[in-house]
Design a protein around this motif. Structure first.
Motif, PDB file in Angstrom:
ATOM      1  N   LEU A  49      72.437  49.280  41.622  1.00  0.00           N
ATOM      2  CA  LEU A  49      71.809  48.604  43.528  1.00  0.00           C
ATOM      3  C   LEU A  49      71.569  50.352  43.560  1.00  0.00           C
ATOM      4  CD1 LEU A  49      71.646  47.664  45.862  1.00  0.00           C
ATOM      5  CD2 LEU A  49      74.251  47.873  46.048  1.00  0.00           C
ATOM      6  N   GLN A  50      71.832  51.306  43.206  1.00  0.00           N
ATOM      7  CA  GLN A  50      71.682  52.209  43.779  1.00  0.00           C
ATOM      8  C   GLN A  50      70.517  52.823  42.992  1.00  0.00           C
ATOM      9  OE1 GLN A  50      73.286  55.462  45.540  1.00  0.00           O
ATOM     10  NE2 GLN A  50      71.827  56.475  45.324  1.00  0.00           N
ATOM     11  N   LEU A  51      70.229  52.540  41.592  1.00  0.00           N
ATOM     12  CA  LEU A  51      69.025  53.138  40.987  1.00  0.00           C
ATOM     13  C   LEU A  51      67.953  52.404  40.967  1.00  0.00           C
ATOM     14  CD1 LEU A  51      70.041  53.552  37.900  1.00  0.00           C
ATOM     15  CD2 LEU A  51      69.883  55.873  38.793  1.00  0.00           C
ATOM     16  N   LEU A  52      68.213  51.030  41.934  1.00  0.00           N
ATOM     17  CA  LEU A  52      66.936  50.381  42.278  1.00  0.00           C
ATOM     18  C   LEU A  52      66.762  50.503  43.905  1.00  0.00           C
ATOM     19  CD1 LEU A  52      68.328  46.589  41.203  1.00  0.00           C
ATOM     20  CD2 LEU A  52      66.625  48.068  40.356  1.00  0.00           C
ATOM     21  N   ALA A  53      67.303  51.532  45.085  1.00  0.00           N
ATOM     22  CA  ALA A  53      67.560  51.522  45.700  1.00  0.00           C
ATOM     23  C   ALA A  53      66.280  53.232  46.082  1.00  0.00           C
ATOM     24  CB  ALA A  53      68.618  51.551  46.679  1.00  0.00           C
ATOM     25  N   GLU A  54      67.183  53.652  44.914  1.00  0.00           N
ATOM     26  CA  GLU A  54      66.116  54.583  45.012  1.00  0.00           C
ATOM     27  C   GLU A  54      64.313  54.533  43.906  1.00  0.00           C
ATOM     28  OE1 GLU A  54      68.541  57.327  42.538  1.00  0.00           O
ATOM     29  OE2 GLU A  54      70.065  57.134  43.954  1.00  0.00           O
ATOM     30  N   HIS A  86      67.106  39.413  48.797  1.00  0.00           N
ATOM     31  CA  HIS A  86      65.998  38.399  47.881  1.00  0.00           C
ATOM     32  C   HIS A  86      64.726  39.510  47.650  1.00  0.00           C
ATOM     33  CE1 HIS A  86      68.184  36.321  51.209  1.00  0.00           C
ATOM     34  NE2 HIS A  86      68.175  35.084  50.002  1.00  0.00           N
ATOM     35  N   ASN A  87      64.807  40.089  47.370  1.00  0.00           N
ATOM     36  CA  ASN A  87      63.701  41.303  47.567  1.00  0.00           C
ATOM     37  C   ASN A  87      63.213  42.489  47.725  1.00  0.00           C
ATOM     38  OD1 ASN A  87      63.194  42.291  49.838  1.00  0.00           O
ATOM     39  ND2 ASN A  87      62.032  40.261  50.412  1.00  0.00           N
ATOM     40  N   THR A  88      63.163  43.244  46.839  1.00  0.00           N
ATOM     41  CA  THR A  88      63.814  45.163  46.397  1.00  0.00           C
ATOM     42  C   THR A  88      63.481  45.935  48.100  1.00  0.00           C
ATOM     43  OG1 THR A  88      62.144  45.111  44.036  1.00  0.00           O
ATOM     44  CG2 THR A  88      62.580  46.964  45.587  1.00  0.00           C
ATOM     45  N   ALA A  89      62.485  45.337  48.773  1.00  0.00           N
ATOM     46  CA  ALA A  89      62.660  45.977  49.793  1.00  0.00           C
ATOM     47  C   ALA A  89      64.342  45.636  50.556  1.00  0.00           C
ATOM     48  CB  ALA A  89      61.513  45.310  51.091  1.00  0.00           C
ATOM     49  N   GLU A  90      64.918  44.185  50.697  1.00  0.00           N
ATOM     50  CA  GLU A  90      65.752  44.425  50.993  1.00  0.00           C
ATOM     51  C   GLU A  90      67.219  45.128  50.476  1.00  0.00           C
ATOM     52  OE1 GLU A  90      66.759  39.836  51.424  1.00  0.00           O
ATOM     53  OE2 GLU A  90      65.234  39.522  52.575  1.00  0.00           O
ATOM     54  N   ILE A  91      67.017  45.160  49.211  1.00  0.00           N
ATOM     55  CA  ILE A  91      67.663  46.131  48.455  1.00  0.00           C
ATOM     56  C   ILE A  91      67.764  47.900  48.929  1.00  0.00           C
ATOM     57  CG2 ILE A  91      68.268  47.341  46.483  1.00  0.00           C
ATOM     58  CD1 ILE A  91      67.517  44.664  44.601  1.00  0.00           C
ATOM     59  N   VAL A  92      66.947  47.500  49.470  1.00  0.00           N
ATOM     60  CA  VAL A  92      66.428  49.480  49.959  1.00  0.00           C
ATOM     61  C   VAL A  92      67.043  49.420  51.231  1.00  0.00           C
ATOM     62  CG1 VAL A  92      64.963  50.889  50.406  1.00  0.00           C
ATOM     63  CG2 VAL A  92      64.327  49.875  48.896  1.00  0.00           C
ATOM     64  N   LEU A  93      66.663  48.477  52.139  1.00  0.00           N
ATOM     65  CA  LEU A  93      67.167  48.692  53.378  1.00  0.00           C
ATOM     66  C   LEU A  93      68.358  48.975  53.384  1.00  0.00           C
ATOM     67  CD1 LEU A  93      64.961  46.178  55.452  1.00  0.00           C
ATOM     68  CD2 LEU A  93      64.895  48.091  55.515  1.00  0.00           C
ATOM     69  N   TYR A  94      69.471  47.935  52.653  1.00  0.00           N
ATOM     70  CA  TYR A  94      70.859  47.266  52.722  1.00  0.00           C
ATOM     71  C   TYR A  94      71.512  48.793  52.012  1.00  0.00           C
ATOM     72  CZ  TYR A  94      75.922  46.098  51.105  1.00  0.00           C
ATOM     73  OH  TYR A  94      76.736  46.137  50.785  1.00  0.00           O
ATOM     74  N   ALA A  95      70.660  49.281  50.945  1.00  0.00           N
ATOM     75  CA  ALA A  95      71.291  50.701  50.783  1.00  0.00           C
ATOM     76  C   ALA A  95      71.674  51.718  51.654  1.00  0.00           C
ATOM     77  CB  ALA A  95      70.575  51.167  49.131  1.00  0.00           C
ATOM     78  N   VAL A  96      70.382  51.801  52.362  1.00  0.00           N
ATOM     79  CA  VAL A  96      70.199  52.602  53.383  1.00  0.00           C
ATOM     80  C   VAL A  96      71.485  51.946  54.168  1.00  0.00           C
ATOM     81  CG1 VAL A  96      68.668  53.608  55.654  1.00  0.00           C
ATOM     82  CG2 VAL A  96      67.271  52.854  53.158  1.00  0.00           C
ATOM     83  N   ARG A  97      71.409  51.105  54.671  1.00  0.00           N
ATOM     84  CA  ARG A  97      72.826  50.494  55.540  1.00  0.00           C
ATOM     85  C   ARG A  97      73.710  50.838  55.435  1.00  0.00           C
ATOM     86  NH1 ARG A  97      76.282  46.410  56.416  1.00  0.00           N
ATOM     87  NH2 ARG A  97      75.286  45.379  55.078  1.00  0.00           N
ATOM     88  N   LYS A  98      74.025  50.950  53.848  1.00  0.00           N
ATOM     89  CA  LYS A  98      75.155  51.741  53.560  1.00  0.00           C
ATOM     90  C   LYS A  98      75.477  52.715  52.941  1.00  0.00           C
ATOM     91  CE  LYS A  98      78.226  49.170  51.563  1.00  0.00           C
ATOM     92  NZ  LYS A  98      79.898  48.628  52.452  1.00  0.00           N
ATOM     93  N   GLY A  99      74.976  53.597  53.069  1.00  0.00           N
ATOM     94  CA  GLY A  99      74.019  55.321  53.427  1.00  0.00           C
ATOM     95  C   GLY A  99      74.020  55.469  51.706  1.00  0.00           C
ATOM     96  N   LEU A 100      74.040  53.950  51.026  1.00  0.00           N
ATOM     97  CA  LEU A 100      73.713  54.806  49.376  1.00  0.00           C
ATOM     98  C   LEU A 100      72.667  55.613  48.689  1.00  0.00           C
ATOM     99  CD1 LEU A 100      74.408  51.166  48.270  1.00  0.00           C
ATOM    100  CD2 LEU A 100      76.076  53.218  48.681  1.00  0.00           C
ATOM    101  N   ILE A 101      71.823  55.949  49.929  1.00  0.00           N
ATOM    102  CA  ILE A 101      70.694  56.521  49.807  1.00  0.00           C
ATOM    103  C   ILE A 101      70.093  56.776  51.212  1.00  0.00           C
ATOM    104  CG2 ILE A 101      69.418  55.523  47.544  1.00  0.00           C
ATOM    105  CD1 ILE A 101      67.418  53.523  49.736  1.00  0.00           C
ATOM    106  N   VAL A 102      69.324  58.180  51.616  1.00  0.00           N
ATOM    107  CA  VAL A 102      68.750  58.460  52.438  1.00  0.00           C
ATOM    108  C   VAL A 102      67.571  58.505  53.012  1.00  0.00           C
ATOM    109  CG1 VAL A 102      71.098  59.768  53.717  1.00  0.00           C
ATOM    110  CG2 VAL A 102      69.568  60.698  52.363  1.00  0.00           C
TER     111      VAL A 102
END
Length: 102
Positions: A49-54, A86-102
């Protein structure tokens, strides 16, 4: 950063746009009454998840974690199912919300 991201074929959102997207995503989750299922992820799924979100591709993730491509695709499918993404955009948004990426 924007030019480098776009020329690399990756999405770029300015901080104000990213904030609006995250707020909208969180609002939609709350409206649907969804709870956060992050705790259901395995350690490996969290790494993927972390790497995909990056912005890493499945192939890049496989190389970085010394895994087969099909293994990464399985981890990706599992984490998306667990988190109801459901898609990469949602993965990124989720990670941002969780504070995994900035």
């Amino acid at each position: 950063p924007a030019v480098r991201a776009v020329t690399a074929g990756k999405p770029f959102f300015s901080p104000p746009v990213a904030a609006v997207l995250v707020e909208d995503y969180v609002r939609r989750l709350q409206q649907r009454g969804l709870t956060d299922s992050y705790h259901l992820l395995s350690d490996r799924e969290k790494e993927v998840l972390q790497l995909l979100a990056e912005g890493r591709s499945n192939k890049e993730v496989a190389t970085l974690l010394d895994l087969g491509l099909s293994t990464v695709e399985t981890h990706r499918a599992n984490l998306m199912q667990k988190l109801n993404l459901h898609n990469t955009a949602e993965i990124v948004l989720y990670a941002v919300r969780k504070g995994l990426i900035v």
